[in-house]
Design a protein around this motif. Sequence first.
Motif, PDB file in Angstrom:
ATOM      1  N   GLY A 153       0.787  -1.226   0.000  1.00  0.00           N
ATOM      2  CA  GLY A 153       0.000   0.000   0.000  1.00  0.00           C
ATOM      3  C   GLY A 153       0.815   1.270   0.000  1.00  0.00           C
ATOM      4  N   ARG A 154       2.145   1.161   0.040  1.00  0.00           N
ATOM      5  CA  ARG A 154       3.001   2.345   0.111  1.00  0.00           C
ATOM      6  C   ARG A 154       3.563   2.681  -1.263  1.00  0.00           C
ATOM      7  N   ASN A 155       4.000   3.926  -1.393  1.00  0.00           N
ATOM      8  CA  ASN A 155       4.699   4.329  -2.600  1.00  0.00           C
ATOM      9  C   ASN A 155       6.039   3.587  -2.646  1.00  0.00           C
ATOM     10  N   ILE A 156       6.278   2.851  -3.720  1.00  0.00           N
ATOM     11  CA  ILE A 156       7.460   1.987  -3.748  1.00  0.00           C
ATOM     12  C   ILE A 156       8.757   2.754  -3.972  1.00  0.00           C
ATOM     13  N   PHE A 157       8.680   4.027  -4.409  1.00  0.00           N
ATOM     14  CA  PHE A 157       9.913   4.796  -4.575  1.00  0.00           C
ATOM     15  C   PHE A 157      10.582   4.949  -3.207  1.00  0.00           C
ATOM     16  N   GLY A 158      11.835   4.595  -3.133  1.00  0.00           N
ATOM     17  CA  GLY A 158      12.549   4.588  -1.867  1.00  0.00           C
ATOM     18  C   GLY A 158      12.536   3.244  -1.175  1.00  0.00           C
ATOM     19  N   LEU A 159      11.721   2.296  -1.669  1.00  0.00           N
ATOM     20  CA  LEU A 159      11.629   0.969  -1.065  1.00  0.00           C
ATOM     21  C   LEU A 159      12.204  -0.118  -1.958  1.00  0.00           C
ATOM     22  N   LEU A 160      12.670   0.247  -3.144  1.00  0.00           N
ATOM     23  CA  LEU A 160      13.153  -0.735  -4.103  1.00  0.00           C
ATOM     24  C   LEU A 160      14.466  -1.357  -3.635  1.00  0.00           C
ATOM     25  N   SER A 199       4.216  -7.196 -11.798  1.00  0.00           N
ATOM     26  CA  SER A 199       5.571  -7.054 -11.299  1.00  0.00           C
ATOM     27  C   SER A 199       5.864  -8.162 -10.296  1.00  0.00           C
ATOM     28  N   VAL A 200       7.083  -8.156  -9.782  1.00  0.00           N
ATOM     29  CA  VAL A 200       7.452  -9.021  -8.661  1.00  0.00           C
ATOM     30  C   VAL A 200       8.079  -8.142  -7.591  1.00  0.00           C
ATOM     31  N   TRP A 201       8.105  -8.662  -6.354  1.00  0.00           N
ATOM     32  CA  TRP A 201       8.743  -7.949  -5.255  1.00  0.00           C
ATOM     33  C   TRP A 201       9.820  -8.852  -4.666  1.00  0.00           C
ATOM     34  N   PHE A 202      11.069  -8.379  -4.746  1.00  0.00           N
ATOM     35  CA  PHE A 202      12.206  -9.123  -4.212  1.00  0.00           C
ATOM     36  C   PHE A 202      12.384  -8.787  -2.731  1.00  0.00           C
ATOM     37  N   TRP A 203      12.511  -9.815  -1.896  1.00  0.00           N
ATOM     38  CA  TRP A 203      12.689  -9.574  -0.467  1.00  0.00           C
ATOM     39  C   TRP A 203      13.096 -10.875   0.235  1.00  0.00           C
TER      40      TRP A 203
END
Length: 334
Positions: A153-160, A199-203
């Motif tokens: 739910g957050r803006n992904i800029f800065g979280l990549l 997309s995908v989210w790497f973590w």
Amino acid sequence: MPLDLLVPDLLPLGDEPSAHDELRMPALERWLTRADRARRSETTPDELLASAYSLAAPRPVAAVSLCADEGHHEGNWLRADPVHLRVGQDAVSLHHSAVLGVTRDEANALVAELQALFRGDGLEFRAPVPERWYVRVPEGELPTTIALDAALGRNIFGLLPQGEGRINWRSAITETQMVFSGHEVNQRREAQGLPAINSVWFWGGGAMPAGVSKPYALVYADDPFARGLGILSSTRVAPLPRDATTLDAVPAGQTVLVVLDSLTAASRRGDRAAWKKAAEKLDDDWFVGLADAVERFEAVRIILPARNDTLVAHVTAGARWRWLRKRKPLAAHG
């Protein structure tokens, strides 16, 4: 022989008004009022589980979860979970695979596309479960990441993700979006009015831990991280039972863990009605008859992660007689 009940996604995790303010769980509220209460600094189930198993940060959630989903695999692993990125006027927000309902065929097709796209970078993708994808990463290429739940739910800029090796992880996400946007899987989903898997989210990066402690004699969980930790600690792991009356006995002095995550899917979807219904069922199934579990296990710890810390309510036989304590609404314990 304590019983630990870990209940994710019940107490509020944010400051906004929510369904938590309207929910009443009379049985749980009664036990929370009568229990001896303490606070822990951890705020997520993964942090709590990692602490219980003496697993150092950064937590290798991917490798441990993969152990539960598909077995032990050598190497460094990331979760590469399918997500939906929603483009707004000033931000791009992230939405969990729980809103997507990814099918087995969709996962196979998109992961094959990822494998073809990044084979030259030495990445190895796999999807043992349609909504949970993984990628093996060459030595020295693991990036620093943000957990998926923390980014929702957050803006992904800065979280990549940010890496120091040759792989540009931000570019990898951009390339994935470009390939997925025109893929036939998403063309079909668009025709059906479904959100795109765009997309995908790497973590959750890391290698399989060499060893973990064994805090529990028996683990009941569907959550892959909890199951993986149980497997790695050579503990018996079982699916969630119907209620506390169906829990198996363990030797005296040993502890049982139950991860009650029936609220998680609805919480991630933002489905307030389904979340409220699941919470009320949880109260009926597990907390109405908790007195029997307290007698059988000598003590029950109700573990509730919240926005700033975690509430641990320690319930013993004596708690049943604390009638004069005034019951508080569930939201007051957040």
